[in-house]
Design a protein around this motif. Structure first.
Motif, PDB file in Angstrom:
ATOM      1  N   MET A 164      -7.345  12.565  23.707  1.00 20.79           N
ATOM      2  CA  MET A 164      -5.917  12.465  23.466  1.00 20.79           C
ATOM      3  C   MET A 164      -5.650  12.858  22.012  1.00 20.79           C
ATOM      4  N   MET A 165      -4.852  13.891  21.813  1.00 20.94           N
ATOM      5  CA  MET A 165      -4.505  14.322  20.464  1.00 20.94           C
ATOM      6  C   MET A 165      -3.275  13.564  19.983  1.00 20.94           C
ATOM      7  N   LYS A 166      -3.382  12.965  18.798  1.00 26.05           N
ATOM      8  CA  LYS A 166      -2.257  12.261  18.185  1.00 26.05           C
ATOM      9  C   LYS A 166      -1.527  13.226  17.265  1.00 26.05           C
ATOM     10  N   VAL A 167      -0.223  13.427  17.545  1.00 24.22           N
ATOM     11  CA  VAL A 167       0.562  14.402  16.790  1.00 24.22           C
ATOM     12  C   VAL A 167       1.706  13.700  16.072  1.00 24.22           C
ATOM     13  N   TYR A 168       1.858  14.054  14.819  1.00 23.45           N
ATOM     14  CA  TYR A 168       2.945  13.552  13.979  1.00 23.45           C
ATOM     15  C   TYR A 168       4.023  14.637  13.901  1.00 23.45           C
ATOM     16  N   GLN A 225       4.239  18.619  24.973  1.00 24.16           N
ATOM     17  CA  GLN A 225       3.678  18.147  26.234  1.00 24.16           C
ATOM     18  C   GLN A 225       3.334  19.295  27.171  1.00 24.16           C
ATOM     19  N   SER A 226       4.034  20.406  27.069  1.00 25.90           N
ATOM     20  CA  SER A 226       3.683  21.549  27.899  1.00 25.90           C
ATOM     21  C   SER A 226       2.572  22.392  27.252  1.00 25.90           C
ATOM     22  N   TYR A 227       2.429  22.308  25.940  1.00 24.11           N
ATOM     23  CA  TYR A 227       1.440  23.072  25.189  1.00 24.11           C
ATOM     24  C   TYR A 227       0.060  22.406  25.201  1.00 24.11           C
ATOM     25  N   LEU A 228       0.039  21.085  25.081  1.00 22.54           N
ATOM     26  CA  LEU A 228      -1.209  20.333  25.033  1.00 22.54           C
ATOM     27  C   LEU A 228      -1.377  19.517  26.308  1.00 22.54           C
ATOM     28  N   GLU A 243      -3.225  16.665  26.794  1.00 24.94           N
ATOM     29  CA  GLU A 243      -3.111  15.245  26.500  1.00 24.94           C
ATOM     30  C   GLU A 243      -2.641  15.083  25.064  1.00 24.94           C
ATOM     31  N   VAL A 244      -1.437  14.521  24.903  1.00 30.28           N
ATOM     32  CA  VAL A 244      -0.869  14.363  23.574  1.00 30.28           C
ATOM     33  C   VAL A 244      -0.195  12.998  23.462  1.00 30.28           C
ATOM     34  N   LEU A 277       1.331   9.260   9.386  1.00 31.75           N
ATOM     35  CA  LEU A 277       0.683  10.575   9.326  1.00 31.75           C
ATOM     36  C   LEU A 277      -0.828  10.442   9.142  1.00 31.75           C
ATOM     37  N   SER A 278      -1.269   9.404   8.437  1.00 31.24           N
ATOM     38  CA  SER A 278      -2.701   9.238   8.181  1.00 31.24           C
ATOM     39  C   SER A 278      -3.499   9.024   9.470  1.00 31.24           C
ATOM     40  N   GLY A 279      -2.835   8.661  10.553  1.00 28.26           N
ATOM     41  CA  GLY A 279      -3.516   8.483  11.831  1.00 28.26           C
ATOM     42  C   GLY A 279      -3.397   9.669  12.766  1.00 28.26           C
ATOM     43  N   ALA A 280      -2.832  10.773  12.280  1.00 27.12           N
ATOM     44  CA  ALA A 280      -2.583  11.948  13.124  1.00 27.12           C
ATOM     45  C   ALA A 280      -3.785  12.885  13.173  1.00 27.12           C
TER      46      ALA A 280
END
Length: 100
Positions: free
Chosen positions: A1-5, A30-33, A35-36, A61-64
């Protein structure tokens, strides 16, 4: 799961406009990745602003795993600072043109 800011300008924007732009970006991500996870960095007008807000956003942001910038982000001092942080700390930047 990618976390995105999501970095987006808030100054002189109504909450409705902020939400609309954010939802547009989220739909594209959500259409590009496959799992986000979108990190919750949205701060509405009735909440704190200025340096205190920016410090809260930097903590998030530090957790992205990656960051994406909303249209017109260069007009925002906070977004420009977040961009510098992303560059200095090697946080991958997702190009909005690729997701929408």
């Amino acid at each position: 799961m990618m976390k995105v800011y999501i970095s987006q300008p808030y100054v002189y924007k109504a909450d409705d406009e902020i939400k609309r732009v954010r939802n547009y970006i989220i739909d594209g991500l959500q259409s590009y990745l496959k799992e986000v996870e979108i990190l919750d960095s949205m701060i509405l007008k009735d909440q704190t602003f200025g340096l205190k807000q920016l410090s809260q956003c930097i903590m998030i942001l530090s957790g992205a795993d990656a960051i994406v910038f909303a249209p017109n982000w260069r007009e925002s001092k906070g977004c420009r600072i977040e961009y510098q942080i992303a560059k200095e700390f090697h946080v991958p930047i997702i190009d909005l043109k690729e997701v929408n």
